[in-house]
Design a protein around this motif. Sequence first.
Motif, mmCIF file in Angstrom:
data_model
loop_
_atom_site.group_PDB
_atom_site.id
_atom_site.type_symbol
_atom_site.label_atom_id
_atom_site.label_comp_id
_atom_site.label_asym_id
_atom_site.label_seq_id
_atom_site.Cartn_x
_atom_site.Cartn_y
_atom_site.Cartn_z
ATOM 1 N N PRO A 59 0.802 -1.229 0.000
ATOM 2 C CA PRO A 59 0.000 0.000 0.000
ATOM 3 C C PRO A 59 0.836 1.281 0.000
ATOM 4 N N SER A 60 2.073 1.228 0.485
ATOM 5 C CA SER A 60 2.861 2.465 0.576
ATOM 6 C C SER A 60 4.357 2.175 0.599
ATOM 7 N N GLY A 61 5.116 3.218 0.349
ATOM 8 C CA GLY A 61 6.553 3.111 0.463
ATOM 9 C C GLY A 61 6.988 2.908 1.903
ATOM 10 N N THR A 62 6.268 3.523 2.812
ATOM 11 C CA THR A 62 6.579 3.337 4.231
ATOM 12 C C THR A 62 6.515 1.861 4.601
ATOM 13 N N MET A 63 5.504 1.172 4.099
ATOM 14 C CA MET A 63 5.408 -0.256 4.422
ATOM 15 C C MET A 63 6.548 -1.044 3.776
ATOM 16 N N ALA A 85 17.569 10.097 6.653
ATOM 17 C CA ALA A 85 16.782 9.030 6.004
ATOM 18 C C ALA A 85 15.306 9.048 6.435
ATOM 19 N N HIS A 86 14.435 8.724 5.500
ATOM 20 C CA HIS A 86 12.987 8.776 5.719
ATOM 21 C C HIS A 86 12.523 8.050 6.984
ATOM 22 N N PRO A 87 12.976 6.816 7.238
ATOM 23 C CA PRO A 87 12.470 6.112 8.431
ATOM 24 C C PRO A 87 12.852 6.772 9.750
ATOM 25 N N SER A 141 18.078 11.140 -2.616
ATOM 26 C CA SER A 141 17.925 11.549 -1.228
ATOM 27 C C SER A 141 16.958 12.729 -1.152
ATOM 28 N N ASN A 142 15.852 12.515 -0.435
ATOM 29 C CA ASN A 142 14.817 13.544 -0.326
ATOM 30 C C ASN A 142 15.357 14.784 0.400
ATOM 31 N N LEU A 143 15.742 14.601 1.666
ATOM 32 C CA LEU A 143 16.231 15.758 2.420
ATOM 33 C C LEU A 143 17.630 16.195 1.953
ATOM 34 N N ALA A 173 12.214 5.410 -3.329
ATOM 35 C CA ALA A 173 10.965 6.157 -3.517
ATOM 36 C C ALA A 173 11.023 6.959 -4.820
ATOM 37 N N ARG A 174 12.182 7.600 -5.062
ATOM 38 C CA ARG A 174 12.348 8.388 -6.289
ATOM 39 C C ARG A 174 13.469 7.828 -7.161
ATOM 40 N N LEU A 175 13.622 6.512 -7.156
ATOM 41 C CA LEU A 175 14.673 5.900 -7.982
ATOM 42 C C LEU A 175 14.515 6.266 -9.456
ATOM 43 N N ILE A 198 10.333 0.895 -5.388
ATOM 44 C CA ILE A 198 9.955 2.177 -6.003
ATOM 45 C C ILE A 198 8.546 2.541 -5.550
ATOM 46 N N ASP A 199 8.325 3.839 -5.510
ATOM 47 C CA ASP A 199 7.014 4.361 -5.111
ATOM 48 C C ASP A 199 6.257 4.764 -6.379
ATOM 49 N N PHE A 200 4.972 4.430 -6.446
ATOM 50 C CA PHE A 200 4.173 4.863 -7.598
ATOM 51 C C PHE A 200 3.512 6.211 -7.356
ATOM 52 N N THR A 201 3.558 6.687 -6.094
ATOM 53 C CA THR A 201 2.784 7.884 -5.746
ATOM 54 C C THR A 201 3.621 9.161 -5.659
ATOM 55 N N LYS A 202 4.898 9.077 -6.005
ATOM 56 C CA LYS A 202 5.709 10.303 -6.050
ATOM 57 C C LYS A 202 5.654 10.803 -7.490
ATOM 58 N N GLY A 203 6.788 11.003 -8.121
ATOM 59 C CA GLY A 203 6.771 11.552 -9.475
ATOM 60 C C GLY A 203 6.000 10.721 -10.492
HETATM 61 C C1 PLP Z 1 7.722 9.342 0.390
HETATM 62 C C2 PLP Z 1 8.918 8.584 0.817
HETATM 63 C C3 PLP Z 1 8.803 7.380 1.512
HETATM 64 C C4 PLP Z 1 7.472 6.817 1.964
HETATM 65 O O1 PLP Z 1 6.629 6.538 0.904
HETATM 66 P P1 PLP Z 1 5.028 6.589 1.108
HETATM 67 O O2 PLP Z 1 4.527 5.934 -0.143
HETATM 68 O O3 PLP Z 1 4.663 8.032 1.221
HETATM 69 O O4 PLP Z 1 4.707 5.814 2.331
HETATM 70 C C5 PLP Z 1 9.954 6.724 1.864
HETATM 71 N N1 PLP Z 1 11.157 7.198 1.523
HETATM 72 C C6 PLP Z 1 11.314 8.356 0.850
HETATM 73 C C7 PLP Z 1 12.679 8.817 0.495
HETATM 74 C C8 PLP Z 1 10.196 9.092 0.488
HETATM 75 O O5 PLP Z 1 10.362 10.252 -0.149
#
Ligand code: PLP
Length: 344
Positions: A59-63, A85-87, A141-143, A173-175, A198-203
Amino acid sequence: MAIEVDLYSDTVTKPTAEMRRFMCEAEVGDEQKHEDPTVNLLQDMVAELLGKDAALFLPSGTMCNEIAMRVHCRHGEEMIAHRTAHPIHFETGGPAALAGINVQGLDGPRGQFDFAAVEAAIRPDNRHMPRSRLLWVEQTSNLGGGSVWPLEKIRAVVDVARRRGLSTHMDGARLMNAVVASGIAAQQWAAPFDSAWIDFTKGLGAPVGAAIAGSREFIAEAWRCKQQMGGAMRQAGIIAAGGVYALRHHVKRLADDHVNAKRLAEGLATLPGVSLDPATVETNIVFFDLTGSIGAPAAVERLLSRGVRMGALGPRTIRAVTHLDVSAQGIERSLEAAQEVFTG
Ligand SMILES: *Cc1c(COP(=O)(O)O)cnc(C)c1O
């Protein structure tokens, strides 16, 4: 005032009409019985994309992150990650609460650390200390401002970890932003790691979901965690279809987001009261600092009253993120608003 240009995050995208149609028509079944053809297709696509045995839709990248920690580590063990790091910051204490692990945060510019830092962080065999178990890399890297880890740097940190018997994980997440920015295939980026997602809900612009890939054994264990954490779904093809559509149609266009981010950065950098080096903008994330009398929270409020949303990430730091719902015209609109707010 309505938000005209939303640069708050790349998670704010809404599914396009074509994506919605594709989702609407998706073939579905019970994913827990492996009977959902669309979930199966998406998992196969991600396994192939990342060059691993198998993948799991979540369901999410967090999971994805939390499950990876649980599969790789036992309670009391330690993971090594960059301190941004995100976590560490955005998963509600999940490493402690769900995986029961310690996290050692490393320093380094732009969300990256080098092999010497990893070498120094790995614990000796000493019963007073947690056991070093997992090395964690966030790409991009997000931050760290959407920075792209160089492949050689990744290989070097992973090499140290492997030699010392640690497992390795990539938060991707943004690979796909890194793939488009570098021209280096996702498989190559993922190859050094035991698990990657990879996350489908970012870019990529889908409404729900992420997928993690790894060995058959890793994915079998990840399935157990998914089930236990309540992440197992039923006719999930309806949402997985958004991911299938995104992988087919929304990857190449990430280059537009990068051009827009660069243009935004170049425009902002010319404004008095803004500290920003546009050369640091490699993908779709723009971080900048305010050096004048106005602080970030007030500036963000005033931008909002002009229809432009950005995020205040510190007393003087603002983050703006480009995505498929932001046009080149929207960037020019944002620059006009920024000029009024930051210099007015
Ligand atoms: C958004 C994000 C996550 C978490 O993804 P969600 O789909 O929002 O749970 C994890 N790591 C990074 C680097 C992110 O930007």
